[in-house]
Scaffold this motif. Structure first.
Motif, short mmCIF file in Angstrom:
data_model
loop_
_atom_site.label_atom_id
_atom_site.label_comp_id
_atom_site.label_asym_id
_atom_site.label_seq_id
_atom_site.Cartn_x
_atom_site.Cartn_y
_atom_site.Cartn_z
N TYR A 318 0.86 -1.18 0.00
CA TYR A 318 0.00 0.00 0.00
C TYR A 318 0.90 1.23 0.00
N GLU A 319 0.75 2.00 -1.10
CA GLU A 319 1.55 3.22 -1.16
C GLU A 319 1.09 4.19 -0.09
N GLU A 320 -0.22 4.26 0.08
CA GLU A 320 -0.78 5.02 1.20
C GLU A 320 -0.93 4.03 2.36
N PRO A 321 -0.22 4.22 3.46
CA PRO A 321 -0.21 3.21 4.53
C PRO A 321 -1.62 2.79 4.96
N LEU A 322 -1.76 1.51 5.14
CA LEU A 322 -3.00 0.94 5.64
C LEU A 322 -3.04 1.16 7.15
N VAL A 323 -4.16 1.64 7.67
CA VAL A 323 -4.30 1.92 9.10
C VAL A 323 -5.20 0.85 9.72
N LYS A 324 -4.69 0.21 10.77
CA LYS A 324 -5.46 -0.83 11.45
C LYS A 324 -5.40 -0.63 12.96
N SER A 325 -6.47 -1.04 13.63
CA SER A 325 -6.52 -1.05 15.09
C SER A 325 -6.85 -2.48 15.55
N PHE A 326 -6.36 -2.84 16.71
CA PHE A 326 -6.57 -4.19 17.24
C PHE A 326 -7.03 -4.08 18.69
N ASN A 327 -8.20 -4.59 18.96
CA ASN A 327 -8.75 -4.52 20.31
C ASN A 327 -8.44 -5.80 21.08
N ASP A 328 -8.25 -5.63 22.39
CA ASP A 328 -8.05 -6.75 23.32
C ASP A 328 -6.91 -7.68 22.90
N VAL A 329 -5.84 -7.07 22.42
CA VAL A 329 -4.62 -7.85 22.23
C VAL A 329 -4.15 -8.30 23.62
N ALA A 330 -3.71 -9.56 23.72
CA ALA A 330 -3.44 -10.13 25.05
C ALA A 330 -1.96 -10.40 25.25
N GLY A 331 -1.54 -10.34 26.50
CA GLY A 331 -0.17 -10.67 26.89
C GLY A 331 -0.15 -11.02 28.36
N TYR A 332 1.05 -11.23 28.90
CA TYR A 332 1.13 -11.50 30.34
C TYR A 332 2.46 -11.00 30.89
N PHE A 333 2.40 -10.60 32.15
CA PHE A 333 3.59 -10.24 32.90
C PHE A 333 3.98 -11.43 33.79
N THR A 334 5.26 -11.63 33.96
CA THR A 334 5.77 -12.62 34.91
C THR A 334 6.54 -11.87 35.99
N ILE A 335 6.13 -12.06 37.24
CA ILE A 335 6.74 -11.34 38.37
C ILE A 335 7.46 -12.35 39.26
N TYR A 336 8.68 -12.00 39.63
CA TYR A 336 9.46 -12.81 40.55
C TYR A 336 9.77 -12.00 41.82
N ASN A 337 9.77 -12.71 42.96
CA ASN A 337 10.22 -12.13 44.24
C ASN A 337 9.39 -10.93 44.70
N LEU A 338 8.10 -10.95 44.42
CA LEU A 338 7.21 -9.97 45.03
C LEU A 338 6.64 -10.63 46.28
N LYS A 339 6.96 -10.08 47.45
CA LYS A 339 6.63 -10.73 48.71
C LYS A 339 5.94 -9.76 49.66
N THR A 340 5.38 -10.35 50.72
CA THR A 340 4.84 -9.55 51.83
C THR A 340 5.40 -10.09 53.13
N THR A 341 5.49 -9.21 54.11
CA THR A 341 5.87 -9.65 55.45
C THR A 341 4.69 -10.35 56.10
N ALA A 342 4.93 -10.90 57.31
CA ALA A 342 3.84 -11.58 58.03
C ALA A 342 2.71 -10.61 58.35
N SER A 343 3.04 -9.33 58.46
CA SER A 343 2.00 -8.34 58.77
C SER A 343 1.37 -7.73 57.52
#
Length: 374
Positions: A318-343
Motif C-alpha cells: 500500500y503506497e498510502e499506509p494501511l491503518v489498522k486497530s486491534f482490540n483486546d490484544v493479550a499478553g502476560y507479565f511474569t513477576i518474581y520475588n514480590l513478597k509480603t511480610t507476616a504483617s
C-alpha cells in the motif's frame, strides 16, 4: 524368633560337644522353648527363643563331647526335621504382667517318622507374662520443652507457600524428651495458615527403659512467614497501584522499541515508526496464577492497539499506509520475588518482572501460558 543352630559337616572328626545313641530319641519339644517379655506393663512384647543346639545334643545323646562320623551323618539327616519346626504365640503385643500367652509348636510328622523321632508330651505350653516395667509417662509436648529455642525447636526455611519445616531436638541428658523423635505430616510447600500434625515416637532404648508417651500427636498452625504474592488482589489499593505502575512502565519501555504479535496469520512487529498508540492496560488479576515450581506470578492483561500504519499487509503493498486497530490484544507479565511480610507489608526491593509477546486474542494467550508454565 531366634533359633540357635549348630552347623555340622559329615567330614568333621570332633566338635567337642555332641555324641550319643543316635535315632529313636524321644523328645519333648516344649523343653527347648523359652519366652522373653520386654517393654512396659500394658504394652509389653513377647518373643520365642528355641534352643536347637541343645535339641541336637539331646538327639545324639551327648555324654563325653565327642562325635563320630556316623553320628554326624545322623545330625545332617536330622536337619530336615529340625528346619520343619515352627512355633507361634497367640499374643505377642500389648501385654501386661499376669497375662497368659500360649505357645503352639508344629512340625513335619513325616520327617519325624523318617528319622525315628518320637515326640512326647504336649506341643503347647502356657507362659505367664512377668518382668514388664512400670510405665514412666513422658510428655513429648510439654510447653516448657516443645517449640522452644532450648528444647525441641521448630523453625521454617523459605517463603510461603514454598517454605519447609525443620524440627531439631536439642534436649540434653536431664530431659526425657531427648528420647523422642518428632515427625511432621507435611515437610515442604508450607504456607501461612497451614495446620501441621506432628507425631512423636520413642526410641527403642526409651521403650526398654519403660517410657510411654502421654500423647502421640499435636497440631501447630504456621504463621509469621514472609509470603510470595499469589495475586495482586491480595494487596491493598495503594500497593497494588504501585506494582501495576511498574508493570505499565515495563510495557511502555518495551513498546518504545519493538513489540510483536500474531494476527490473521501474520507475525506483526510494531516499531515506534508504526505510529500506533496503546490504550490502558487491563490487568486480569482474577486469572493470575502463582507457579510454585517457577516461583513466579503470571498476570494476564489485554490492551488496545490503535492506528497502526502498514505499507505491507500480507503480500499486498500500500503506497498510502494501511491503518489498522486491534482490540483486546493479550499478553502476560511474569513477576518474581514480590513478597509480603507476616504483617502484610509489601517487599518489592528484589522484585523483577518480564513481559511476554502479544497475542491476537485471549485463547492464544492461554495456550501459550499453559505451554510455558504447566
Amino acid at each position: 524368633m531366634k533359633k540357635i543352630l549348630l552347623m555340622l559337616a559329615v567330614g568333621i572328626a570332633s566338635v567337642g560337644l555332641l555324641t550319643g545313641c543316635g535315632g529313636g530319641a524321644s523328645i519333648n519339644l516344649t523343653d527347648y522353648a523359652t519366652v522373653n517379655f520386654e517393654g512396659v506393663d500394658g504394652k509389653g512384647t513377647a518373643t520365642v527363643n528355641y534352643d536347637l543346639t541343645q535339641l541336637e545334643k539331646d538327639f545324639v545323646g551327648d555324654d563325653d563331647g565327642n562325635i563320630s562320623q556316623e553320628e554326624a551323618q545322623e545330625l545332617v539327616n536330622f536337619a530336615s526335621f529340625e528346619m520343619s519346626i515352627k512355633w507361634e504365640l497367640d499374643k505377642q503385643e500389648a501385654l501386661s504382667n499376669g497375662d497368659k500367652v500360649k505357645l503352639t509348636i508344629t512340625y513335619n510328622e513325616d520327617s519325624a517318622k523318617e528319622q525315628k523321632i518320637k515326640i512326647k508330651g504336649d506341643t503347647t505350653k502356657e507362659f505367664e507374662v512377668s518382668g514388664l516395667k512400670e510405665p514412666i509417662t513422658l510428655d513429648a509436648f510439654d510447653p516448657e520443652i516443645f517449640d522452644t529455642d532450648t528444647g525441641v525447636k521448630i523453625s521454617y526455611e523459605g517463603i510461603s507457600p514454598m517454605a519447609s519445616i525443620v524440627i531439631e531436638n536439642g534436649c540434653g541428658d536431664g530431659q526425657a524428651q531427648r528420647f523422642v523423635e518428632y515427625v511432621p505430616d507435611k515437610t515442604y510447600e508450607i504456607s501461612n495458615g497451614d495446620t501441621i500434625t506432628i507425631t512423636a515416637s520413642l526410641t527403642e532404648q526409651a521403650i526398654k527403659e519403660g517410657y510411654v508417651l502421654k500423647e502421640e500427636q499435636t497440631q501447630i498452625t504456621v504463621e509469621g512467614l514472609e509470603s510470595y504474592v499469589l495475586n495482586l488482589s491480595e494487596l491493598n489499593e495503594g500497593d497494588r497501584n504501585n506494582v501495576e505502575t511498574k508493570l505499565n512502565d515495563l510495557f511502555k519501555d518495551t513498546t518504545s522499541d519493538w513489540i510483536s504479535f500474531l494476527v490473521e496469520d501474520q507475525d506483526i512487529s510494531l516499531s515506534p515508526d508504526s505510529g500506533c498508540s496503546y490504550g490502558d492496560i487491563k490487568f486480569l488479576n482474577e486469572e493470575s496464577k502463582f507457579y510454585k515450581d517457577r516461583q513466579a506470578l503470571v498476570i494476564p492483561f489485554t490492551v488496545d492497539i490503535k492506528d497502526a500504519k502498514f505499507n505491507w499487509w500480507g503480500t499486498d503493498y500500500y503506497e498510502e499506509p494501511l491503518v489498522k486497530s486491534f482490540n483486546d490484544v493479550a499478553g502476560y507479565f511474569t513477576i518474581y520475588n514480590l513478597k509480603t511480610t507476616a504483617s502484610g507489608e509489601v517487599i518489592d526491593d528484589e522484585m523483577t518482572s518480564e513481559i511476554s509477546a502479544l497475542y491476537a486474542n485471549k485463547e492464544e494467550l492461554d495456550r501459550e501460558i499453559r505451554e510455558s508454565f504447566e
